[in-house]
Design an enzyme around this catalytic site. Structure first.
Site, short mmCIF file in Angstrom:
data_model
loop_
_atom_site.label_atom_id
_atom_site.label_comp_id
_atom_site.label_asym_id
_atom_site.label_seq_id
_atom_site.Cartn_x
_atom_site.Cartn_y
_atom_site.Cartn_z
N LYS A 60 0.84 -1.21 0.00
CA LYS A 60 0.00 0.00 0.00
C LYS A 60 0.88 1.26 0.00
CE LYS A 60 -3.31 -1.69 -0.73
NZ LYS A 60 -4.31 -1.42 -1.70
N LYS A 77 18.39 -4.98 3.31
CA LYS A 77 18.17 -6.42 3.48
C LYS A 77 18.29 -7.14 2.14
CE LYS A 77 14.59 -9.67 3.83
NZ LYS A 77 13.43 -10.06 3.25
N LYS A 129 15.19 -11.00 -3.01
CA LYS A 129 14.94 -11.13 -4.45
C LYS A 129 14.22 -9.91 -4.98
CE LYS A 129 14.02 -15.32 -3.05
NZ LYS A 129 13.14 -16.39 -2.66
#
Ligand code: ADP
Ligand code: TRP
Length: 328
Positions: free
Chosen positions: A116, A195, A198
């Site tokens: 969101k 972090k 992927k």
């Protein structure tokens, strides 16, 4: 299997190739724990459908992940290793839970809030319901512990809440599982310092071809301190990744080189690449050996599904009885 062994369960999505963050944060623990726990591990291909909408990609990712686990040392005699989509009980229990959870509870989930916040307006209902399916995955197998990386903490907490809601509504049914998160590898940094994920394109893929692996390591973001100047190892992504794989002595040695000056980031990257290749040497060879053996890999997963189904169907039967469905 002796009844005294605690049970663990975990899942990992086939949403791309496994990277160093997946390995250090989750996969390594799953494999190490085979010795002392009763282990259930599955490929979360139902969850992956929230992002992967290409059949070939789904198949490839699933197969790569299965081969990766086997190459890293997963022993199918010790771990029940299976595909989530083979066990229809996951989606059945998901629906029962979905009728118990409230929308505001799901609106608090990080993954949903992130989507969101990024301004995505047309997310699938699957993404919204993702934590409910994850609760079904976990609770079907009544595990004691769920070993995951830190980013999954909230999902495990939501699973616990869902278990408690069910137990208070329909009577004691589910064991309340605990997350198992190793603090020292809770969040592995990626090549850009955020972090490793992927979805951020900042990964170091442990089974990539050597040339690609080299590209990923050489692409690690560093500052512009010149080669001859002393550097702060703690502020450097290369060092922060290196220290996760190196021995104490090796870490000390690199730290000294950084502080002394005359040691460039290029040198550090070369040392890191060599370390990664050394650490994964055996697994990378095994990966190449196992990869062509499709029948063997598929049979391992099929066999795992048969074993998982026994436990999952037992739990689901109890749940159906508790909610008032007639089961004979
Ligand atoms: P990704 O973020 O790359 O899509 P997944 O969500 O598929 O990774 O994560 C699979 C497992 O690996 C989870 O248990 C997750 O917590 C762990 N994991 C993923 N990235 C990291 C990371 N950077 N550090 C520690 N653990 C991680
Ligand atoms: N959501 C987890 C991830 O992205 C994957 C997952 C699905 C999972 N079901 C699970 C992890 C059950 C642990 C237990 O990594």
């Amino acid at each position: 299997m002796p009844a005294s062994k605690k049970r663990i369960l975990s899942g990992i999505q086939p949403s791309g190739r496994p990277h160093l963050g997946n390995y250090l944060g989750a996969m390594r623990q799953h494999i190490e724990m085979q010795k002392d726990f009763e282990c259930f591990l599955f490929i979360a291909d139902l969850h992956a459908l929230t992002t992967v909408h290409d059949a070939k990609q789904m198949q490839e990712n699933t197969y790569n992940l299965a081969v990766s686990y086997l190459a890293l040392g997963l022993n199918p005699e010790k771990t029940v290793f299976f595909k989530q989509s083979d066990i229809s009980e996951h989606t059945e229990l998901f629906w029962i839970f979905d009728c118990l959870v409230k929308m505001p509870f799901l609106e608090r989930a990080h993954a949903w809030k992130d989507a969101k916040a990024k301004g995505k307006k047309e997310e699938s209902a699957g993404l919204f319901n993702y934590p409910v399916l994850q609760a079904a995955d976990i609770l079907l197998y009544q595990p004691d512990l769920v070993p995951v990386g830190k980013d999954q903490k909230q999902h495990i907490e939501m699973s616990r809440d869902i278990a408690i809601t069910f137990n208070t509504t329909f009577g004691e049914t589910f064991k309340i599982p605990d997350p198992l998160i190793k603090e020292e590898v809770a969040v592995i940094p990626g090549t850009d310092g955020q972090k490793m994920s992927k979805s951020y394109g900042n990964t170091i893929d442990i089974f990539a071809e050597e040339s690609e692996l080299k590209k990923q390591v050489m692409g690690i973001v560093t500052d512009s301190t010149p080669l001859e100047k002393p550097k702060d190892p703690k502020k450097c992504n290369v060092f922060n990744i290196y220290k996760l794989l190196a021995t104490k002595e090796e870490i000390k040695e690199m730290e000294t080189k950084y502080k002394k000056g005359g040691f460039g980031y290029g040198d550090a990257k070369k040392t890191l690449l060599a370390k990664i290749l050394e650490h994964f040497k055996e697994s990378r060879e095994k990966y190449k050996e196992i990869y062509p053996q499709k029948d063997m890999v598929y049979s391992i997963l099929e066999n795992g599904s048969m074993q998982a189904k026994k436990l999952a169907s037992k739990t689901l039967k109890e749940v159906k009885t508790k909610v008032g469905y007639i089961t004979r």
